[in-house]
Motif scaffolding. Structure first.
Motif, PDB file in Angstrom:
ATOM      1  N   GLY A  25     -81.716  26.706  -7.624  1.00 16.92           N
ATOM      2  CA  GLY A  25     -80.551  25.839  -7.604  1.00 16.92           C
ATOM      3  C   GLY A  25     -80.646  24.845  -6.459  1.00 16.92           C
ATOM      4  N   LEU A  26     -79.849  23.795  -6.517  1.00 15.71           N
ATOM      5  CA  LEU A  26     -79.929  22.736  -5.518  1.00 15.71           C
ATOM      6  C   LEU A  26     -79.596  23.241  -4.117  1.00 15.71           C
ATOM      7  CD1 LEU A  26     -78.338  19.641  -7.327  1.00 15.71           C
ATOM      8  CD2 LEU A  26     -80.743  19.997  -6.733  1.00 15.71           C
ATOM      9  N   ALA A  27     -78.463  23.905  -3.967  1.00 13.04           N
ATOM     10  CA  ALA A  27     -78.021  24.331  -2.639  1.00 13.04           C
ATOM     11  C   ALA A  27     -78.921  25.436  -2.084  1.00 13.04           C
ATOM     12  CB  ALA A  27     -76.570  24.798  -2.691  1.00 13.04           C
ATOM     13  N   LEU A  28     -79.118  26.477  -2.892  1.00 11.50           N
ATOM     14  CA  LEU A  28     -79.928  27.603  -2.419  1.00 11.50           C
ATOM     15  C   LEU A  28     -81.386  27.195  -2.225  1.00 11.50           C
ATOM     16  CD1 LEU A  28     -79.912  30.551  -1.646  1.00 11.50           C
ATOM     17  CD2 LEU A  28     -80.300  31.149  -4.045  1.00 11.50           C
ATOM     18  N   GLY A  29     -81.871  26.302  -3.073  1.00 11.39           N
ATOM     19  CA  GLY A  29     -83.244  25.831  -2.921  1.00 11.39           C
ATOM     20  C   GLY A  29     -83.447  25.094  -1.616  1.00 11.39           C
ATOM     21  N   LEU A  30     -82.476  24.247  -1.251  1.00 10.39           N
ATOM     22  CA  LEU A  30     -82.574  23.497  -0.001  1.00 10.39           C
ATOM     23  C   LEU A  30     -82.511  24.426   1.200  1.00 10.39           C
ATOM     24  CD1 LEU A  30     -82.770  20.621   1.137  1.00 10.39           C
ATOM     25  CD2 LEU A  30     -80.265  20.561   1.185  1.00 10.39           C
ATOM     26  N   ILE A  31     -81.553  25.337   1.181  1.00 13.33           N
ATOM     27  CA  ILE A  31     -81.426  26.299   2.287  1.00 13.33           C
ATOM     28  C   ILE A  31     -82.668  27.183   2.373  1.00 13.33           C
ATOM     29  CG2 ILE A  31     -80.100  28.263   3.145  1.00 13.33           C
ATOM     30  CD1 ILE A  31     -77.634  27.002   1.772  1.00 13.33           C
ATOM     31  N   GLY A  32     -83.115  27.659   1.206  1.00 12.96           N
ATOM     32  CA  GLY A  32     -84.273  28.551   1.180  1.00 12.96           C
ATOM     33  C   GLY A  32     -85.544  27.874   1.641  1.00 12.96           C
ATOM     34  N   PHE A  57     -76.577  27.375  -7.428  1.00 12.75           N
ATOM     35  CA  PHE A  57     -77.146  28.692  -7.156  1.00 12.75           C
ATOM     36  C   PHE A  57     -77.566  29.320  -8.477  1.00 12.75           C
ATOM     37  CE2 PHE A  57     -74.150  27.771  -3.795  1.00 12.75           C
ATOM     38  CZ  PHE A  57     -74.833  28.142  -2.645  1.00 12.75           C
ATOM     39  N   MET A  58     -78.802  29.791  -8.511  1.00 16.46           N
ATOM     40  CA  MET A  58     -79.306  30.450  -9.708  1.00 16.46           C
ATOM     41  C   MET A  58     -79.140  31.964  -9.608  1.00 16.46           C
ATOM     42  SD  MET A  58     -80.386  28.433 -12.049  1.00 16.46           S
ATOM     43  CE  MET A  58     -80.978  26.772 -12.369  1.00 16.46           C
ATOM     44  N   SER A  59     -79.397  32.639 -10.729  1.00 17.02           N
ATOM     45  CA  SER A  59     -79.336  34.099 -10.761  1.00 17.02           C
ATOM     46  C   SER A  59     -80.347  34.695  -9.800  1.00 17.02           C
ATOM     47  CB  SER A  59     -79.605  34.597 -12.180  1.00 17.02           C
ATOM     48  OG  SER A  59     -79.815  35.996 -12.185  1.00 17.02           O
ATOM     49  N   ILE A  60     -79.999  35.819  -9.204  1.00 19.43           N
ATOM     50  CA  ILE A  60     -80.885  36.490  -8.248  1.00 19.43           C
ATOM     51  C   ILE A  60     -82.192  36.910  -8.899  1.00 19.43           C
ATOM     52  CG2 ILE A  60     -79.985  38.817  -8.674  1.00 19.43           C
ATOM     53  CD1 ILE A  60     -80.194  39.293  -5.654  1.00 19.43           C
ATOM     54  N   THR A  61     -82.201  37.075 -10.206  1.00 21.69           N
ATOM     55  CA  THR A  61     -83.427  37.488 -10.899  1.00 21.69           C
ATOM     56  C   THR A  61     -84.495  36.391 -10.885  1.00 21.69           C
ATOM     57  OG1 THR A  61     -82.523  36.726 -13.019  1.00 21.69           O
ATOM     58  CG2 THR A  61     -82.167  39.045 -12.418  1.00 21.69           C
ATOM     59  N   LYS A  62     -84.078  35.137 -10.641  1.00 22.28           N
ATOM     60  CA  LYS A  62     -85.040  34.036 -10.602  1.00 22.28           C
ATOM     61  C   LYS A  62     -85.578  33.760  -9.203  1.00 22.28           C
ATOM     62  CE  LYS A  62     -83.541  31.380 -14.635  1.00 22.28           C
ATOM     63  NZ  LYS A  62     -83.208  30.017 -15.119  1.00 22.28           N
ATOM     64  N   LEU A  63     -84.970  34.364  -8.194  1.00 24.46           N
ATOM     65  CA  LEU A  63     -85.357  34.067  -6.816  1.00 24.46           C
ATOM     66  C   LEU A  63     -86.806  34.438  -6.484  1.00 24.46           C
ATOM     67  CD1 LEU A  63     -82.157  34.881  -4.731  1.00 24.46           C
ATOM     68  CD2 LEU A  63     -83.016  32.675  -5.526  1.00 24.46           C
TER      69      LEU A  63
END
Length: 459
Positions: free
Chosen positions: A67-74, A228-234
């Motif tokens: 996801g955009l937000a989680l991808g940037l933070i991650g 934010f995407m599903s935790i299964t994709k992380l």
């Protein structure tokens, strides 16, 4: 004065230690015998090229799994952790050089020396540690070479097939690309690779500019993309991002080849300067690429560029050339870790093919090996995910944390905050290893025609 006392003063008051205990004129680094040492600028170019490769073009795909937000933070977080791990690896290596008056250490030497002089219970494992880490480094370097072959072949295939109206199997492109890379892999001098790295950086940045030209056209609203995407994709995000950001395999060969290795680390020196640029570019490409193409983004964003438009095709050709010029740098790392030991063995057993002749034969065989793997697994995202999850999470995250803990164990002891920090890094790497391996295996099985449901049944 004992090593413990020297290290205690070193940790508490660096300036006093440098003046009184560690005279610069007695530095073990001055004893390095490097035929063609590289300057700080040349090392910066090599480090940027070693890290700024196919991975950056895979960042939009990584963002599509976060996801955009989680991808940037991650991305920022993983970039910070990876940079920190390189710091503690180089710091530990240089500390071991000072303690034991050793001019330079490669990864295998670091593992063996740290374990051999660490806690008593770990000393018998020094030989195993050396062999294990050397094997992983070679797998990472050769794995990256395999990714480069598939990347170059995929981009050339898309351009040539469109303009010729043909449909040629990617395996034929892999054979043709390997013939060119074979010539580049014969370059034995790291300094001679500097012009290729510089040209590669120029081509790469120019092509990234063209990619941005297309990405910034008709951008959708950020509200149309998942934050934010599903935790299964992380796990897919983690393994792809680690593959993209982790350039630790080229670090020690570059540091060992520097005129002034003391300039490698520091606030505004080689490592931090390179990584600040790299992480910024990766985060920007990942965010904007996913915003533009959404779930339709390919394993490399270059494959999403419109067919038939000259700027797009030019960008793909430049990217292919840039990545091809990166191949010999990763290949150099694999040679550095394997050839010296093999040469000694050949000198004892088969002296006729040792030395320069044997080295060229070995180089040819290694190139053919990377070609064979690329032919067997021409799946770009699956290859990157597997290498990132299995090898780079081990070498780039877990191993530096272990080494620093062993090197400074007598100074820290239980309860030290740095020990807690290293335990957290190790667990973070282990989590990425397990989950990334699982999802990469699923991807590989599916790429061979098994399908996702069949892959899940097999596992």
């Amino acid at each position: 004065m004992s090593t413990d006392k020297i290290m205690a003063e070193y940790n508490v008051k660096v300036v006093v230690t440098k003046k009184n205990q560690r005279n610069a004129n007695e530095s073990p680094f001055l004893k390095r015998e490097v035929a063609h040492p590289t300057s700080d600028i040349e090392t910066l170019i090599h480090l940027a090229k070693g890290s700024l490769g196919t991975g950056v073009l895979a960042m939009p795909f990584a963002f599509s799994n976060a996801g955009l937000a989680l991808g940037l933070i991650g991305t920022i977080f993983i970039g910070f952790v990876c940079t920190h791990c390189v710091h503690i690896m180089v710091k530990s290596a240089q500390e071991l050089c000072w303690r034991h008056n050793i001019p330079a250490l490669d990864f295998g030497d670091i593992a063996e020396t740290a374990f051999k002089n660490g806690p008593q219970s770990l000393r018998p494992a020094s030989g195993f540690a050396r062999g294990f880490i050397q094997t992983l480094i070679v797998v990472v370097a050769l794995g990256a070479c395999c990714v480069y072959i598939v990347f170059v072949s995929s981009n050339l295939q898309q351009v040539i097939d469109f303009f010729t109206g043909t449909t040629i199997d990617i395996k034929l492109y892999i054979l043709m690309v390997t013939a060119v890379l074979m010539a580049l892999a014969m370059i034995r001098n790291l300094r001679l690779l500097s012009p290729f790295s510089l040209l590669s950086n120029v081509l790469f940045l120019a092509s990234i500019g063209i990619v941005f030209y297309y990405v910034f056209q008709d951008l959708p609203s950020v509200n149309e993309r998942e934050a934010f995407m599903s935790i299964t994709k992380l796990p897919v995000f983690f393994s792809t991002a680690v593959f993209a950001l982790e350039g630790i395999t080229v670090v020690m060969p570059l540091e060992n080849n520097m005129k002034t290795p003391q300039h490698f680390t520091g606030c505004f020196r080689v490592l931090n300067t390179a990584m600040a640029m790299i992480v910024s570019i990766y985060a920007l490409v990942g965010f904007m690429g996913y915003l533009k193409y959404g779930d339709e983004v390919e394993g490399s964003i270059s494959l999403n560029l419109p067919e038939g438009e000259i700027p797009a095709q030019t960008a793909q050709i430049m990217l292919a050339a840039a990545v091809a010029f990166t191949y010999p740098l990763q290949f150099y790392c694999a040679m550095e870790f394997t050839w010296p030991s093999l040469d000694k063995f050949l000198q004892r057993k088969v002296p006729k093919i040792s030395g320069l002749l044997g080295e060229y034969i070995y180089r040819v065989l290694l190139v053919l090996l990377t070609m064979a793997i690329a032919l067997a697994i021409p799946n770009l995202s699956a290859l990157m995910g597997l290498i990132g999850a299995v090898c780079l999470s081990t070498v780039g995250l877990m191993f530096p944390a272990i080494v620093e803990t062993i090197v400074y164990w007598e100074d820290w002891g239980w309860g030290n905050w740095k020990l807690v920090k290293n335990i957290l890094i190790f667990l973070f790497g282990l989590l990425g290893f397990v989950t990334g391996l699982y999802t990469s295996i699923l991807d590989l099985i599916a790429s061979f025609g098994g399908g996702e449901e069949k892959a899940l049944l097999l596992l």
